[in-house]
Design a protein around this motif. Sequence first.
Motif, PDB file in Angstrom:
ATOM      1  N   ARG A  65      -9.821  -4.937  -3.795  1.00 56.96           N
ATOM      2  CA  ARG A  65      -9.573  -3.106  -4.193  1.00 56.96           C
ATOM      3  C   ARG A  65      -8.864  -2.699  -2.849  1.00 56.96           C
ATOM      4  O   ARG A  65      -9.006  -3.155  -1.431  1.00 56.96           O
ATOM      5  CB  ARG A  65     -10.719  -2.590  -4.376  1.00 56.96           C
ATOM      6  N   LYS A  66      -7.976  -2.359  -2.885  1.00 54.62           N
ATOM      7  CA  LYS A  66      -6.368  -1.607  -2.375  1.00 54.62           C
ATOM      8  C   LYS A  66      -6.639  -0.494  -1.885  1.00 54.62           C
ATOM      9  O   LYS A  66      -6.272   0.579  -3.470  1.00 54.62           O
ATOM     10  CB  LYS A  66      -5.007  -2.185  -2.781  1.00 54.62           C
TER      11      LYS A  66
ATOM     12  N   ARG B  57      -8.659   1.746   8.357  1.00 54.52           N
ATOM     13  CA  ARG B  57      -9.235   0.492   9.813  1.00 54.52           C
ATOM     14  C   ARG B  57      -9.930  -1.041   9.757  1.00 54.52           C
ATOM     15  O   ARG B  57     -10.046  -0.891  11.015  1.00 54.52           O
ATOM     16  CB  ARG B  57     -11.134   1.491   9.339  1.00 54.52           C
ATOM     17  N   LYS B  58      -9.624  -1.405   9.018  1.00 55.47           N
ATOM     18  CA  LYS B  58      -9.841  -2.264   8.693  1.00 55.47           C
ATOM     19  C   LYS B  58      -8.929  -4.062   9.039  1.00 55.47           C
ATOM     20  O   LYS B  58      -9.295  -4.858  10.104  1.00 55.47           O
ATOM     21  CB  LYS B  58     -10.660  -2.982   7.960  1.00 55.47           C
ATOM     22  N   HIS B  59      -7.865  -3.586   8.591  1.00 58.35           N
ATOM     23  CA  HIS B  59      -6.798  -4.465   8.715  1.00 58.35           C
ATOM     24  C   HIS B  59      -5.414  -3.601   9.401  1.00 58.35           C
ATOM     25  O   HIS B  59      -4.573  -4.343   9.973  1.00 58.35           O
ATOM     26  CB  HIS B  59      -6.220  -4.676   8.028  1.00 58.35           C
ATOM     27  N   ASN B  60      -5.668  -2.804  10.890  1.00 58.14           N
ATOM     28  CA  ASN B  60      -4.445  -2.086  10.990  1.00 58.14           C
ATOM     29  C   ASN B  60      -3.104  -1.703  10.725  1.00 58.14           C
ATOM     30  O   ASN B  60      -2.399  -1.474  10.596  1.00 58.14           O
ATOM     31  CB  ASN B  60      -4.323  -2.432  12.273  1.00 58.14           C
ATOM     32  N   GLY B  61      -4.105  -0.704   9.514  1.00 60.96           N
ATOM     33  CA  GLY B  61      -2.527  -0.862   7.982  1.00 60.96           C
ATOM     34  C   GLY B  61      -1.486  -2.066   8.225  1.00 60.96           C
ATOM     35  O   GLY B  61      -0.125  -1.715   8.196  1.00 60.96           O
TER      36      GLY B  61
ATOM     37  N   ILE C  49       4.017   6.520   2.122  1.00 60.87           N
ATOM     38  CA  ILE C  49       3.092   7.314   0.905  1.00 60.87           C
ATOM     39  C   ILE C  49       2.597   6.103   0.275  1.00 60.87           C
ATOM     40  O   ILE C  49       2.899   4.960  -0.317  1.00 60.87           O
ATOM     41  CB  ILE C  49       3.938   8.005   0.014  1.00 60.87           C
ATOM     42  N   PRO C  50       1.132   6.767   0.206  1.00 58.86           N
ATOM     43  CA  PRO C  50       0.554   5.323  -1.025  1.00 58.86           C
ATOM     44  C   PRO C  50       1.348   5.718  -2.680  1.00 58.86           C
ATOM     45  O   PRO C  50       1.510   6.359  -3.100  1.00 58.86           O
ATOM     46  CB  PRO C  50      -0.391   5.713  -1.150  1.00 58.86           C
ATOM     47  N   VAL C  51       1.238   3.724  -2.651  1.00 53.98           N
ATOM     48  CA  VAL C  51       2.240   3.753  -4.236  1.00 53.98           C
ATOM     49  C   VAL C  51       1.355   2.806  -4.989  1.00 53.98           C
ATOM     50  O   VAL C  51       1.537   2.199  -5.688  1.00 53.98           O
ATOM     51  CB  VAL C  51       3.926   2.907  -3.937  1.00 53.98           C
ATOM     52  N   ILE C  52      -0.120   2.245  -4.532  1.00 53.80           N
ATOM     53  CA  ILE C  52      -0.811   2.069  -4.664  1.00 53.80           C
ATOM     54  C   ILE C  52      -1.199   2.437  -6.423  1.00 53.80           C
ATOM     55  O   ILE C  52      -1.058   3.535  -6.681  1.00 53.80           O
ATOM     56  CB  ILE C  52      -2.380   1.843  -4.496  1.00 53.80           C
ATOM     57  N   GLY C  53      -0.691   1.294  -7.866  1.00 56.45           N
ATOM     58  CA  GLY C  53      -1.138   1.800  -8.802  1.00 56.45           C
ATOM     59  C   GLY C  53       0.575   1.873 -10.066  1.00 56.45           C
ATOM     60  O   GLY C  53       0.629   2.670 -10.808  1.00 56.45           O
ATOM     61  N   ASN C  54       1.238   1.867  -8.770  1.00 57.39           N
ATOM     62  CA  ASN C  54       2.376   2.780  -9.238  1.00 57.39           C
ATOM     63  C   ASN C  54       3.281   2.221 -10.092  1.00 57.39           C
ATOM     64  O   ASN C  54       3.107   1.012  -9.821  1.00 57.39           O
ATOM     65  CB  ASN C  54       3.965   3.639  -8.171  1.00 57.39           C
ATOM     66  N   ASN C  55       4.114   2.084 -10.945  1.00 54.51           N
ATOM     67  CA  ASN C  55       5.050   1.165 -12.268  1.00 54.51           C
ATOM     68  C   ASN C  55       5.183  -0.243 -10.449  1.00 54.51           C
ATOM     69  O   ASN C  55       5.963   0.195  -9.889  1.00 54.51           O
ATOM     70  CB  ASN C  55       5.875   1.838 -12.632  1.00 54.51           C
TER      71      ASN C  55
ATOM     72  N   PHE D 238       1.036  -0.927  -0.215  1.00 56.28           N
ATOM     73  CA  PHE D 238       0.035   0.422  -0.103  1.00 56.28           C
ATOM     74  C   PHE D 238       0.746   1.580   0.093  1.00 56.28           C
ATOM     75  O   PHE D 238       0.472   2.657  -0.623  1.00 56.28           O
ATOM     76  CB  PHE D 238      -0.889   0.200   0.936  1.00 56.28           C
ATOM     77  N   TYR D 239       2.327   1.218   0.389  1.00 58.58           N
ATOM     78  CA  TYR D 239       3.389   2.461   0.807  1.00 58.58           C
ATOM     79  C   TYR D 239       4.278   2.177   0.564  1.00 58.58           C
ATOM     80  O   TYR D 239       4.676   1.074   0.180  1.00 58.58           O
ATOM     81  CB  TYR D 239       3.464   3.040   2.440  1.00 58.58           C
ATOM     82  N   GLY D 240       5.282   3.486   0.316  1.00 60.14           N
ATOM     83  CA  GLY D 240       5.673   3.501  -0.259  1.00 60.14           C
ATOM     84  C   GLY D 240       7.145   3.874   1.375  1.00 60.14           C
ATOM     85  O   GLY D 240       6.393   4.187   2.406  1.00 60.14           O
ATOM     86  N   THR D 241       7.933   4.708   0.341  1.00 63.99           N
ATOM     87  CA  THR D 241       8.625   5.160   1.936  1.00 63.99           C
ATOM     88  C   THR D 241       8.478   6.712   2.451  1.00 63.99           C
ATOM     89  O   THR D 241       7.516   7.391   2.019  1.00 63.99           O
ATOM     90  CB  THR D 241      10.500   5.535   1.701  1.00 63.99           C
ATOM     91  N   GLY D 242       8.528   6.500   3.681  1.00 66.38           N
ATOM     92  CA  GLY D 242       7.456   7.919   4.536  1.00 66.38           C
ATOM     93  C   GLY D 242       5.846   7.983   3.843  1.00 66.38           C
ATOM     94  O   GLY D 242       5.207   8.643   4.260  1.00 66.38           O
TER      95      GLY D 242
END
Length: 271
Positions: free
Chosen positions: A117-118, A125-129, A27-33, A21-25
């Motif tokens: 879907r991500k 909320r559901k998976h505590n990140g 930051i959401p990266v969903i759908g990135n390369n 779901f996230y990259g460094t910091g």
Amino acid sequence: MENKEIKTNHRFLDEAGDTTFYGTGKIPVIGNNGVSLSFILGLVKFRDPLEDVRQRIIKLQQQVQNDPYYKGVPSIQKKISKGNFYFHATDDPAEVRKTFFEFMREIDCSFEGVVARKIPRLYERKHNGNEIEFYADMLSHLLKNKFQKQGKLVLNIAQRGKSTRNAVLEMARQKAEKRFTDNKEGRAVKTEIVFNIQNHTTEPLLNIADYFCWALQRVFERGEIRYYEFLMDKIPVVVDLYDQENYEKWGNYYGPKRPLTAKNKISPPLH
């Protein structure tokens, strides 16, 4: 009274996409390369004898491996150099995919899948990140209707790093059992579910699970439905877990009578 032999059934499970779901910091990266828009889990039930199907896949693998037409294909030669060729839809060239998809049409089997879907806010909320909780919760949706029949169910599952550790799989089994019993108070659990961690290189039946998952992934990531349609008669149910627009009245359940379409493609999120 003689003890009746406990019946053992097998299912074969694989995945498509990733749980990132996230990259460094953070930051959401969903759908990135290189990062998927969804994560898919699915399992295959075979009605043909398992060993017969297994040997047929091995024979087909050997045909591809020994075919001079594929001599210069890097993805195939890389697998051969590490041992033996095996079918893996993401890596295989189009000609090999066509061969294996046609083979799958000949097998008496069925596939059911769940798609998540991500969605970052739902993930928090559901998976505590937590990717492990996300994976376990998804797997529980595949298992929650598997406690009804007397006997043992062996879930042969493709190895996947931290997600397929015993503690994670047991978490999924417990979640699934709770969903099963909560659905109808007092419902008895009749099935013993056990996990058998496998590898594509040593368990050919996982190759079929991989291809089914890949066919679903093409629908949700690209809106490309031809692979799904080719196998649709073998896919009785796909659950789009977080399709909030169609959640009411089982609208997020799909099958041959209500098939997936190109409209099921997920739009990239606005970061």
